[in-house]
Design a protein around this motif. Sequence first.
Motif, PDB file in Angstrom:
ATOM      1  N   ASN A 107       0.813  -1.228   0.000  1.00 35.55           N
ATOM      2  CA  ASN A 107       0.000   0.000   0.000  1.00 35.55           C
ATOM      3  C   ASN A 107       0.841   1.270   0.000  1.00 35.55           C
ATOM      4  O   ASN A 107       0.524   2.239  -0.692  1.00 35.55           O
ATOM      5  CB  ASN A 107      -0.938   0.009   1.198  1.00 35.55           C
ATOM      6  CG  ASN A 107      -2.067  -0.971   1.041  1.00 35.55           C
ATOM      7  OD1 ASN A 107      -2.326  -1.468  -0.052  1.00 35.55           O
ATOM      8  ND2 ASN A 107      -2.735  -1.278   2.137  1.00 35.55           N
ATOM      9  N   VAL A 108       1.902   1.271   0.781  1.00 38.68           N
ATOM     10  CA  VAL A 108       2.746   2.467   0.887  1.00 38.68           C
ATOM     11  C   VAL A 108       3.414   2.773  -0.454  1.00 38.68           C
ATOM     12  O   VAL A 108       3.404   3.912  -0.928  1.00 38.68           O
ATOM     13  CB  VAL A 108       3.796   2.308   2.008  1.00 38.68           C
ATOM     14  CG1 VAL A 108       4.788   3.452   1.995  1.00 38.68           C
ATOM     15  CG2 VAL A 108       3.112   2.200   3.360  1.00 38.68           C
ATOM     16  N   ASP A 109       3.988   1.741  -1.074  1.00 40.87           N
ATOM     17  CA  ASP A 109       4.659   1.959  -2.357  1.00 40.87           C
ATOM     18  C   ASP A 109       3.660   2.309  -3.463  1.00 40.87           C
ATOM     19  O   ASP A 109       3.960   3.124  -4.337  1.00 40.87           O
ATOM     20  CB  ASP A 109       5.476   0.728  -2.748  1.00 40.87           C
ATOM     21  CG  ASP A 109       6.743   0.598  -1.918  1.00 40.87           C
ATOM     22  OD1 ASP A 109       7.244   1.633  -1.432  1.00 40.87           O
ATOM     23  OD2 ASP A 109       7.237  -0.534  -1.767  1.00 40.87           O
ATOM     24  N   LEU A 110       2.480   1.717  -3.416  1.00 39.24           N
ATOM     25  CA  LEU A 110       1.455   2.053  -4.403  1.00 39.24           C
ATOM     26  C   LEU A 110       1.034   3.512  -4.251  1.00 39.24           C
ATOM     27  O   LEU A 110       0.894   4.239  -5.232  1.00 39.24           O
ATOM     28  CB  LEU A 110       0.257   1.119  -4.257  1.00 39.24           C
ATOM     29  CG  LEU A 110      -0.790   1.193  -5.350  1.00 39.24           C
ATOM     30  CD1 LEU A 110      -0.183   0.933  -6.726  1.00 39.24           C
ATOM     31  CD2 LEU A 110      -1.903   0.202  -5.076  1.00 39.24           C
ATOM     32  N   TYR A 111       0.876   3.958  -3.012  1.00 38.16           N
ATOM     33  CA  TYR A 111       0.556   5.352  -2.749  1.00 38.16           C
ATOM     34  C   TYR A 111       1.658   6.268  -3.276  1.00 38.16           C
ATOM     35  O   TYR A 111       1.376   7.284  -3.920  1.00 38.16           O
ATOM     36  CB  TYR A 111       0.358   5.580  -1.244  1.00 38.16           C
ATOM     37  CG  TYR A 111       0.102   7.022  -0.896  1.00 38.16           C
ATOM     38  CD1 TYR A 111      -1.169   7.572  -1.010  1.00 38.16           C
ATOM     39  CD2 TYR A 111       1.145   7.846  -0.486  1.00 38.16           C
ATOM     40  CE1 TYR A 111      -1.398   8.905  -0.718  1.00 38.16           C
ATOM     41  CE2 TYR A 111       0.920   9.176  -0.184  1.00 38.16           C
ATOM     42  CZ  TYR A 111      -0.353   9.700  -0.297  1.00 38.16           C
ATOM     43  OH  TYR A 111      -0.573  11.024  -0.018  1.00 38.16           O
TER      44      TYR A 111
END
Length: 106
Positions: free
Chosen positions: A26-30
Amino acid sequence: MSEYPKEDDAQIENISIYVKLQSLDNVDLYKLVEHLLKKKPELYQLILEWFKAKQESLPKIDLDKHLVAINDELLMEYWKDAREIISEFNEYGGGSEENEDEATLV
């Protein structure tokens, strides 16, 4: 030495991108979306439209407030597009039919 045709290279590259996207947390996608928005601010409207289309399947987080916010932001994005077209028409006394159609649809 055997080379793949360019079409095969493109398919391999596309598959590779999809695999990489699926592996993001989720963090990298964000961070990716944030980076893309900085590079291409016009993607903002597309993201809002995606959220609006997916609103039923997204987690229920005070849906009414989020739906109103998405609708308000989309309205402002559409108005910005229409205002630019209308301003151009006003400057030159008219414009292309394509832009006229877009302005009336907004």
